[in-house]
Design a protein around this motif. Structure first.
Motif, PDB file in Angstrom:
ATOM      1  N   ASP A  84      42.181 -24.976 -23.779  1.00  0.00           N
ATOM      2  CA  ASP A  84      43.110 -24.661 -23.173  1.00  0.00           C
ATOM      3  C   ASP A  84      44.016 -23.389 -23.424  1.00  0.00           C
ATOM      4  OD1 ASP A  84      43.094 -27.199 -21.535  1.00  0.00           O
ATOM      5  OD2 ASP A  84      44.021 -28.452 -23.087  1.00  0.00           O
ATOM      6  N   ILE A  85      44.142 -23.180 -24.808  1.00  0.00           N
ATOM      7  CA  ILE A  85      44.831 -22.055 -25.184  1.00  0.00           C
ATOM      8  C   ILE A  85      43.928 -20.830 -24.991  1.00  0.00           C
ATOM      9  CG2 ILE A  85      45.938 -20.946 -27.240  1.00  0.00           C
ATOM     10  CD1 ILE A  85      46.847 -23.572 -28.333  1.00  0.00           C
ATOM     11  N   PRO A  86      42.718 -20.953 -25.338  1.00  0.00           N
ATOM     12  CA  PRO A  86      41.774 -19.626 -25.137  1.00  0.00           C
ATOM     13  C   PRO A  86      41.602 -19.378 -23.490  1.00  0.00           C
ATOM     14  CG  PRO A  86      40.696 -21.000 -26.709  1.00  0.00           C
ATOM     15  CD  PRO A  86      42.074 -22.015 -26.260  1.00  0.00           C
ATOM     16  N   TYR A  87      41.614 -20.353 -22.758  1.00  0.00           N
ATOM     17  CA  TYR A  87      41.536 -20.157 -21.079  1.00  0.00           C
ATOM     18  C   TYR A  87      42.705 -19.542 -20.847  1.00  0.00           C
ATOM     19  CZ  TYR A  87      41.388 -21.030 -16.181  1.00  0.00           C
ATOM     20  OH  TYR A  87      41.175 -20.736 -14.906  1.00  0.00           O
ATOM     21  N   ALA A  88      44.137 -19.776 -21.406  1.00  0.00           N
ATOM     22  CA  ALA A  88      45.254 -19.297 -20.858  1.00  0.00           C
ATOM     23  C   ALA A  88      45.229 -17.577 -21.348  1.00  0.00           C
ATOM     24  CB  ALA A  88      46.472 -19.895 -21.482  1.00  0.00           C
ATOM     25  N   LEU A  89      44.732 -17.519 -22.750  1.00  0.00           N
ATOM     26  CA  LEU A  89      44.368 -16.336 -23.272  1.00  0.00           C
ATOM     27  C   LEU A  89      43.741 -15.191 -22.394  1.00  0.00           C
ATOM     28  CD1 LEU A  89      44.011 -16.895 -27.083  1.00  0.00           C
ATOM     29  CD2 LEU A  89      45.626 -15.131 -26.128  1.00  0.00           C
ATOM     30  N   GLU A  90      42.564 -16.006 -21.858  1.00  0.00           N
ATOM     31  CA  GLU A  90      41.676 -15.095 -20.841  1.00  0.00           C
ATOM     32  C   GLU A  90      42.543 -14.704 -19.737  1.00  0.00           C
ATOM     33  OE1 GLU A  90      38.652 -13.669 -21.719  1.00  0.00           O
ATOM     34  OE2 GLU A  90      38.967 -14.527 -23.814  1.00  0.00           O
ATOM     35  N   GLN A  91      43.266 -15.710 -19.224  1.00  0.00           N
ATOM     36  CA  GLN A  91      44.239 -15.470 -17.927  1.00  0.00           C
ATOM     37  C   GLN A  91      44.852 -14.309 -18.243  1.00  0.00           C
ATOM     38  OE1 GLN A  91      43.161 -16.861 -15.026  1.00  0.00           O
ATOM     39  NE2 GLN A  91      41.422 -17.383 -16.150  1.00  0.00           N
ATOM     40  N   ALA A  92      45.630 -14.403 -19.342  1.00  0.00           N
ATOM     41  CA  ALA A  92      46.700 -13.577 -19.643  1.00  0.00           C
ATOM     42  C   ALA A  92      46.158 -11.935 -19.870  1.00  0.00           C
ATOM     43  CB  ALA A  92      47.494 -13.641 -20.991  1.00  0.00           C
ATOM     44  N   ARG A  93      44.951 -11.994 -20.511  1.00  0.00           N
ATOM     45  CA  ARG A  93      44.043 -10.727 -20.524  1.00  0.00           C
ATOM     46  C   ARG A  93      43.801 -10.045 -19.221  1.00  0.00           C
ATOM     47  NH1 ARG A  93      40.957 -13.613 -24.963  1.00  0.00           N
ATOM     48  NH2 ARG A  93      41.747 -13.173 -26.943  1.00  0.00           N
ATOM     49  N   ALA A  94      43.577 -10.695 -18.338  1.00  0.00           N
ATOM     50  CA  ALA A  94      43.252 -10.228 -16.942  1.00  0.00           C
ATOM     51  C   ALA A  94      44.718  -9.957 -16.318  1.00  0.00           C
ATOM     52  CB  ALA A  94      42.578 -11.451 -16.074  1.00  0.00           C
ATOM     53  N   ARG A  95      45.814 -10.493 -16.563  1.00  0.00           N
ATOM     54  CA  ARG A  95      46.965 -10.185 -15.928  1.00  0.00           C
ATOM     55  C   ARG A  95      47.670  -8.999 -16.589  1.00  0.00           C
ATOM     56  NH1 ARG A  95      48.021 -15.621 -16.567  1.00  0.00           N
ATOM     57  NH2 ARG A  95      49.535 -15.186 -18.090  1.00  0.00           N
ATOM     58  N   HIS A  96      47.256  -8.763 -17.981  1.00  0.00           N
ATOM     59  CA  HIS A  96      47.906  -7.514 -18.583  1.00  0.00           C
ATOM     60  C   HIS A  96      46.826  -7.037 -19.524  1.00  0.00           C
ATOM     61  CE1 HIS A  96      51.594  -9.554 -18.051  1.00  0.00           C
ATOM     62  NE2 HIS A  96      51.087 -10.804 -18.397  1.00  0.00           N
ATOM     63  N   PRO A  97      45.950  -5.988 -18.761  1.00  0.00           N
ATOM     64  CA  PRO A  97      44.774  -5.591 -19.378  1.00  0.00           C
ATOM     65  C   PRO A  97      45.018  -4.429 -20.354  1.00  0.00           C
ATOM     66  CG  PRO A  97      45.278  -4.593 -17.136  1.00  0.00           C
ATOM     67  CD  PRO A  97      46.207  -5.947 -17.309  1.00  0.00           C
ATOM     68  N   GLN A  98      46.622  -3.958 -20.371  1.00  0.00           N
ATOM     69  CA  GLN A  98      46.866  -2.998 -21.274  1.00  0.00           C
ATOM     70  C   GLN A  98      47.536  -3.649 -22.536  1.00  0.00           C
ATOM     71  OE1 GLN A  98      48.600  -4.279 -18.756  1.00  0.00           O
ATOM     72  NE2 GLN A  98      50.669  -4.024 -18.833  1.00  0.00           N
ATOM     73  N   VAL A  99      47.508  -4.850 -22.789  1.00  0.00           N
ATOM     74  CA  VAL A  99      47.933  -5.649 -23.921  1.00  0.00           C
ATOM     75  C   VAL A  99      46.659  -6.370 -24.720  1.00  0.00           C
ATOM     76  CG1 VAL A  99      49.283  -7.283 -24.947  1.00  0.00           C
ATOM     77  CG2 VAL A  99      50.032  -6.070 -23.164  1.00  0.00           C
ATOM     78  N   GLN A 100      46.612  -6.106 -25.787  1.00  0.00           N
ATOM     79  CA  GLN A 100      45.464  -6.645 -26.629  1.00  0.00           C
ATOM     80  C   GLN A 100      46.168  -7.984 -27.405  1.00  0.00           C
ATOM     81  OE1 GLN A 100      43.835  -4.670 -29.914  1.00  0.00           O
ATOM     82  NE2 GLN A 100      43.714  -6.480 -31.182  1.00  0.00           N
ATOM     83  N   PHE A 101      45.400  -9.194 -26.588  1.00  0.00           N
ATOM     84  CA  PHE A 101      45.826 -10.658 -27.237  1.00  0.00           C
ATOM     85  C   PHE A 101      44.853 -10.940 -28.185  1.00  0.00           C
ATOM     86  CE2 PHE A 101      47.789 -10.268 -22.824  1.00  0.00           C
ATOM     87  CZ  PHE A 101      49.098 -10.985 -23.108  1.00  0.00           C
ATOM     88  N   ASP A 102      45.272 -11.551 -29.270  1.00  0.00           N
ATOM     89  CA  ASP A 102      44.596 -12.071 -30.385  1.00  0.00           C
ATOM     90  C   ASP A 102      44.927 -13.678 -30.939  1.00  0.00           C
ATOM     91  OD1 ASP A 102      42.957  -9.713 -31.008  1.00  0.00           O
ATOM     92  OD2 ASP A 102      44.782  -8.802 -32.142  1.00  0.00           O
ATOM     93  N   TYR A 103      44.072 -14.431 -31.195  1.00  0.00           N
ATOM     94  CA  TYR A 103      44.044 -15.666 -31.360  1.00  0.00           C
ATOM     95  C   TYR A 103      43.731 -16.089 -32.912  1.00  0.00           C
ATOM     96  CZ  TYR A 103      43.613 -20.628 -30.213  1.00  0.00           C
ATOM     97  OH  TYR A 103      43.778 -21.942 -29.887  1.00  0.00           O
TER      98      TYR A 103
END
Length: 376
Positions: A84-103
């Motif tokens: 669930d969290i990794p899926y939300a991360l992938e969605q956030a990366r698509a919404r905010h391509p200028q931001v690097q999301f790390d887990y």
């Protein structure tokens, strides 16, 4: 100097006090680390869920370093951590391509968690007026999952606790989904001659299940008047939990190896509670959701491990349901095995709820130092 952006992810609880405690935890962490920007969100049962939390963190990151570290405030890696969290991360990366999301890795089975358990066990023994540990059984009570490796982390901590103490019998039990359940393990301890039992809930914060555990212990005191019981509370605001998160952030800021993890969530379907508003009278229900998908997991390019991501519903009723699962055997260091049915007279030191280790799980002792080792 830019301010690091952190997103602390709690599970969420139907019990408002559980979510309030996580918010309080975050406030204390902000006080200790004013140089960091710390947002909070929840997986379920709260106002600010994963998507909104990711968006809030992204908005701050865009004004600073352009990076977000997502930290799961969760003990064991099961469905939420792996899916669930990794899926939300992938969605956030698509919404905010200028931001690097790390887990960051979850808290896991490690020495600081063992330190918390030892301290809670010591306090419980003091409440029992320091009886002989050889006659005092210990039960580490975990949440329970159909992910065998998440259950195995609880079993690992039980074994470490046995290694570090003089208690002759340290067992695991689970509040839902898997077995054994608490009452069955108490029966076993009584039959093996324990005169006191300490129950250590393996939980971070309060919630409906913690209230259920309190009720269960009261039932057990009435059911077994010949036994003395003591049980500890959840981990809450133990300093080791803050220190673990500090360590995760420090490694990320330094760019240390294995500071982050990544999961392949191809095909993952995020769960929703929109269709799970169960009305069952006086019964409380806690759900753990996952979905049967294979996900690859990697630390950069170094590892590629497959694991299962499960979907389970744990219905927490105030009464216990007993199921006979036939014969179970438990290995001893002496090389023999025995029937673990409650009527047996021999005993093992630790009952493990996890099966044979996968070939890619090398059991590296580095996990005891809280360096993330792939165990799934």
């Amino acid at each position: 100097m830019t301010t690091p952006t952190l997103l602390l992810v709690g599970h969420g609880s139907r019990e408002p006090g559980g979510n309030a405690e996580i918010e309080q935890f975050a406030r204390r962490w902000r006080q200790d680390r004013p140089e960091w920007h710390i947002e909070v969100c929840f997986i379920e049962f709260a106002d600010v869920l994963l998507d909104e939390g990711m968006d809030r963190a992204a908005a701050h990151a865009q004004q600073h370093a352009g990076k977000v570290l997502v930290l799961p405030l969760i003990l064991n890696a099961a469905g939420h951590v792996k899916g669930d969290i990794p899926y939300a991360l992938e969605q956030a990366r698509a919404r905010h391509p200028q931001v690097q999301f790390d887990y960051a890795p979850h808290l896991g089975a490690c020495e600081p968690v063992l330190t918390v358990l030892r301290r809670k066990l010591r306090h419980a023994m003091h409440r029992l007026d320091m009886p002989d540990p050889h006659g005092t059984g210990v039960i580490l009570l975990g949440r329970g999952s159909s992910d065998r490796k998440a259950n195995g982390e609880v079993s690992k901590m039980a074994r470490w606790l046995w290694e570090e103490t003089d208690h002759e019998l340290v067992d695991v039990a689970f509040t839902g989904i898997t077995y054994p359940r608490l009452e069955r393990v108490v029966q076993r301890h009584m039959l093996l001659g324990m005169t006191q039992i300490v129950i250590l809930p393996y939980y971070l914060f309060t919630g409906t299940l913690m209230h259920r555990i309190d009720r269960q212990v009261e039932h057990l005191r009435k059911q077994y008047p010949q036994l003395r019981f003591a049980h500890s509370q959840y981990f809450g605001f133990e300093p080791e939990v803050f220190a673990l998160l500090d360590e995760r952030v420090g490694k990320w800021l330094r760019g240390a190896p294995h500071a982050t993890v990544r999961y392949d969530v191809t095909g993952h379907v995020p769960h929703s509670h929109d269709d799970h508003d169960h009305a069952h009278g006086d019964h409380e229900h806690g759900h753990e959701h996952g979905h049967e998908h294979g996900h690859g997991h990697s630390h950069g390019d170094a590892h590629d491990h497959d694991h299962d991501h499960d979907h389970d519903h744990d219905h927490d009723h105030d009464h216990d349901h007993h199921h006979d699962h036939g014969k179970h055997t438990h290995a001893h260091e002496s090389g023999h095995a025995h029937d673990a049915h409650p009527q047996h007279t021999a005993h093992s030191h630790v009952t493990s709820a996890v099966g044979q280790r996968d070939s890619d799980d090398d059991g590296n002792d580095a996990i005891r130092r809280c360096t993330h080792v792939p165990t799934f």
